[in-house]
Scaffold this motif. Structure first.
Motif, mmCIF file in Angstrom:
data_model
loop_
_atom_site.group_PDB
_atom_site.id
_atom_site.type_symbol
_atom_site.label_atom_id
_atom_site.label_comp_id
_atom_site.label_asym_id
_atom_site.label_seq_id
_atom_site.Cartn_x
_atom_site.Cartn_y
_atom_site.Cartn_z
ATOM 1 N N GLU A 172 0.704 -1.337 -0.041
ATOM 2 C CA GLU A 172 -0.055 -0.020 -0.100
ATOM 3 C C GLU A 172 0.534 1.672 -0.252
ATOM 4 O O GLU A 172 0.644 2.581 -0.464
ATOM 5 N N SER A 173 2.233 0.954 0.366
ATOM 6 C CA SER A 173 2.638 2.062 0.275
ATOM 7 C C SER A 173 4.131 2.803 -0.787
ATOM 8 O O SER A 173 4.299 3.530 -0.849
ATOM 9 N N ASN A 174 4.370 1.775 -1.575
ATOM 10 C CA ASN A 174 4.897 1.875 -2.639
ATOM 11 C C ASN A 174 4.887 1.811 -3.553
ATOM 12 O O ASN A 174 3.820 2.150 -4.276
ATOM 13 N N PHE A 175 5.043 2.737 -4.973
ATOM 14 C CA PHE A 175 5.070 3.287 -5.768
ATOM 15 C C PHE A 175 5.324 2.388 -6.592
ATOM 16 O O PHE A 175 6.233 1.864 -6.183
ATOM 17 N N PRO A 176 4.412 2.251 -8.193
ATOM 18 C CA PRO A 176 3.582 2.676 -8.048
ATOM 19 C C PRO A 176 1.981 2.756 -7.200
ATOM 20 O O PRO A 176 1.005 3.078 -8.068
ATOM 21 N N LYS A 177 2.222 0.909 -6.997
ATOM 22 C CA LYS A 177 1.083 0.641 -6.726
ATOM 23 C C LYS A 177 0.474 1.638 -5.791
ATOM 24 O O LYS A 177 -1.281 1.411 -5.577
ATOM 25 N N ARG A 178 0.379 2.996 -5.007
ATOM 26 C CA ARG A 178 -0.180 3.425 -4.292
ATOM 27 C C ARG A 178 -0.894 4.516 -5.082
ATOM 28 O O ARG A 178 -1.772 4.680 -4.654
ATOM 29 N N ASP A 179 -0.734 4.683 -5.813
ATOM 30 C CA ASP A 179 -1.383 6.024 -6.871
ATOM 31 C C ASP A 179 -2.243 4.736 -7.503
ATOM 32 O O ASP A 179 -2.797 5.775 -7.966
ATOM 33 N N LYS A 180 -2.111 3.271 -7.789
ATOM 34 C CA LYS A 180 -3.085 2.891 -8.423
ATOM 35 C C LYS A 180 -4.293 2.995 -7.954
ATOM 36 O O LYS A 180 -5.272 2.794 -7.655
ATOM 37 N N ILE A 181 -4.395 1.942 -6.304
ATOM 38 C CA ILE A 181 -5.054 1.521 -4.993
ATOM 39 C C ILE A 181 -5.911 2.722 -4.988
ATOM 40 O O ILE A 181 -7.200 3.315 -4.895
ATOM 41 N N MET A 211 9.856 5.580 5.614
ATOM 42 C CA MET A 211 8.808 6.007 6.465
ATOM 43 C C MET A 211 8.343 6.722 5.706
ATOM 44 O O MET A 211 6.986 7.839 5.562
ATOM 45 N N ASP A 212 9.463 7.349 4.954
ATOM 46 C CA ASP A 212 8.703 8.746 3.088
ATOM 47 C C ASP A 212 8.004 8.072 3.085
ATOM 48 O O ASP A 212 6.557 8.624 2.779
ATOM 49 N N ASP A 213 8.661 6.979 2.702
ATOM 50 C CA ASP A 213 7.201 5.728 1.698
ATOM 51 C C ASP A 213 5.498 6.061 2.347
ATOM 52 O O ASP A 213 4.362 6.542 1.866
ATOM 53 N N PHE A 214 5.720 5.753 3.611
ATOM 54 C CA PHE A 214 4.416 5.109 4.619
ATOM 55 C C PHE A 214 3.646 6.444 4.352
ATOM 56 O O PHE A 214 2.620 6.853 4.091
ATOM 57 N N LYS A 215 4.627 7.873 4.125
ATOM 58 C CA LYS A 215 4.568 9.290 5.054
ATOM 59 C C LYS A 215 3.040 9.204 3.846
ATOM 60 O O LYS A 215 1.656 9.939 3.496
ATOM 61 N N ARG A 216 3.631 9.499 2.398
ATOM 62 C CA ARG A 216 3.764 9.577 1.446
ATOM 63 C C ARG A 216 2.445 8.950 0.712
ATOM 64 O O ARG A 216 0.729 9.794 0.108
ATOM 65 N N ALA A 217 2.715 7.932 1.135
ATOM 66 C CA ALA A 217 0.943 7.002 1.530
ATOM 67 C C ALA A 217 -0.463 7.535 1.398
ATOM 68 O O ALA A 217 -1.734 7.585 1.545
ATOM 69 N N TYR A 221 -3.458 8.834 0.184
ATOM 70 C CA TYR A 221 -4.924 8.174 1.040
ATOM 71 C C TYR A 221 -5.998 9.201 1.760
ATOM 72 O O TYR A 221 -7.427 9.098 1.377
ATOM 73 N N ALA A 222 -5.811 9.755 2.006
ATOM 74 C CA ALA A 222 -6.432 10.689 3.013
ATOM 75 C C ALA A 222 -7.211 12.067 2.256
ATOM 76 O O ALA A 222 -8.316 12.086 2.608
ATOM 77 N N LYS A 223 -6.601 12.012 1.132
ATOM 78 C CA LYS A 223 -7.197 12.920 -0.197
ATOM 79 C C LYS A 223 -9.137 12.543 0.103
ATOM 80 O O LYS A 223 -9.733 12.738 -1.073
ATOM 81 N N ARG A 262 7.846 2.278 15.844
ATOM 82 C CA ARG A 262 8.182 3.372 16.366
ATOM 83 C C ARG A 262 7.157 4.317 15.655
ATOM 84 O O ARG A 262 6.542 5.360 15.780
ATOM 85 N N GLU A 263 7.813 4.194 14.142
ATOM 86 C CA GLU A 263 7.704 6.285 13.443
ATOM 87 C C GLU A 263 6.483 5.573 12.256
ATOM 88 O O GLU A 263 5.625 6.439 12.703
ATOM 89 N N GLY A 264 6.235 4.771 12.260
ATOM 90 C CA GLY A 264 4.443 4.459 12.095
ATOM 91 C C GLY A 264 3.759 4.398 12.752
ATOM 92 O O GLY A 264 2.820 5.403 12.235
ATOM 93 N N PHE A 265 3.709 4.000 13.914
ATOM 94 C CA PHE A 265 2.553 4.752 14.855
ATOM 95 C C PHE A 265 2.398 6.200 15.013
ATOM 96 O O PHE A 265 1.308 6.640 14.960
ATOM 97 N N LYS A 266 3.580 6.444 15.053
ATOM 98 C CA LYS A 266 3.570 7.847 15.170
ATOM 99 C C LYS A 266 2.826 8.609 14.037
ATOM 100 O O LYS A 266 1.847 9.940 14.390
ATOM 101 N N ILE A 267 3.029 8.080 12.715
ATOM 102 C CA ILE A 267 2.557 8.513 11.074
ATOM 103 C C ILE A 267 1.343 8.426 11.027
ATOM 104 O O ILE A 267 0.643 9.570 11.582
#
Ligand code: XIL
Length: 321
Positions: A172-181, A211-217, A221-223, A262-267
């Motif tokens: 779900e966080s990887n490009f380009p799959k996150r764009d397709k989802i 975690m940059d990719d997770f943040k971008r994802a 998705y929030a949009k 830690r970082e994932g839950f913070k995001i």
């Protein structure tokens, strides 16, 4: 120590995948730390309706009983998937026959648990990982056509008007799959298809995603303006293509795992207004599907509690805020 679910009570529900054995063997941890339950296999098509019109609800009912006794939420997993769906479903199926079977299954299962399951993964893993294809090839799309998701969500909403309906996927966080989802769900919403949320499996390993990719994802998705759930989180100690075996996890690997949790839950906390539940795919390291996947009979240690059911560093890390 307070329970993880209590620490997160102002953020989101904390879930675990269980099976009909672990609700006994792991019940102390479940009761203390978790307030949402997903059946690891017991509510999949092949577990519920191995033969046409011959349903077996025993294992799922047993897990539901546990959830009810302990005031836990139940999420449903999953209606339309290319895996763990019996062959008869696709046998001699025309588009209409397969849609009928889909609808019958959702009606039988969905209605039985209507009061108890607050959400369902209506479609699981329908988007292709590789760059050049959009949908994953599967009998669902082959037989029904590209509108199979639209129809699955539309039927599910008719049958279960109160439940939250999710599209669920991994990588779900990887490009380009996150764009397709994102695109698949956005287009459904634009067409008026009733999708209430997006489920991010988050089967991670200590090398990926960044975690940059997770943040971008998450930003993307929030949009969509719908709910987000993390539905199947675990963090493997092996790179996906690595088939080596460790006898035990080194402290270095465990620290990397801790840092990612830690970082994932913070995001995720930053998105608390739209994150509904974060579910771990298991309870403790003595029982995890990653001991069999992607390498058979290889020990892995992906969860928040160790093999003796003691908290790992990662648990303290996600409670330290
Ligand atoms: C896994 C279960 O954990 C295993 O016990 C089973 O053998 C295979 O399926 N994505 C999903 C889950 O949506 O349903 C999968 O669960 C893990 C990957």
């Amino acid at each position: 120590m307070i329970g993880l679910k209590d620490k997160y009570k102002d953020y989101f529900k904390i879930g675990a995948a269980v099976n009909y054995r672990t609700v006994d063997t792991h019940k102390d941890l479940l009761i203390k730390h978790f307030n949402s339950i997903t059946c690891e296999n017991e509510t999949k098509y092949d577990n519920l309706q191995k033969e046409e019109n011959n349903y077996s609800f025993d294992h799922a009912d047993r897990i539901l009983g546990f959830a009810k006794d302990n005031n836990m939420f139940m999420r449903g997993h999953t209606f339309v998937w290319h895996n763990q769906t019996p062959d008869w479903v696709f046998k001699d199926a025309t588009r209409d026959i397969l849609l009928d079977r889909m609808k019958n299954h959702m009606t039988h299962v969905g209605k039985r648990y209507e009061k108890d399951f607050y959400c369902w993964d209506v479609v699981n893993e329908a988007i292709e990982d590789k760059g050049h294809m959009f949908y994953r090839k599967s009998p669902w799309i082959d037989i029904i056509g590209e509108d199979f998701m639209d129809l699955a969500f539309t039927y599910a909403k008719e049958i279960l008007p109160e439940a939250d309906l999710y599209y669920n996927d991994y990588n779900e966080s990887n490009f380009p799959k996150r764009d397709k989802i994102y695109r698949a769900v956005k287009d459904m919403l634009d067409r008026g298809v009733p999708v209430d949320g997006i489920g991010l499996q988050c089967h991670w390993n200590i090398y990926s995603p960044s975690m940059d990719d997770f943040k971008r994802a998450m930003e993307q998705y929030a949009k969509l303006g719908i709910k987000i759930q993390v539905t199947e989180m675990d963090i493997s100690l092996y790179e996906f293509k690595d088939d080596s075996k460790l006898d035990k996890p080194s402290s270095e690997l465990i620290s990397r795992q801790t840092a990612l949790y830690r970082e994932g839950f913070k995001i995720l906390r930053d998105y608390k207004d739209i994150v509904d539940t974060v579910t771990l795919w298991g309870v403790a390291d003595d029982e995890t599907w990653l001991d069999y996947f992607p390498v058979k009979d290889r020990k892995n240690w992906p969860l928040l509690f160790d093999e003796a059911h003691e908290p790992k560093e990662a648990l303290y890390a996600i409670m330290d805020f």
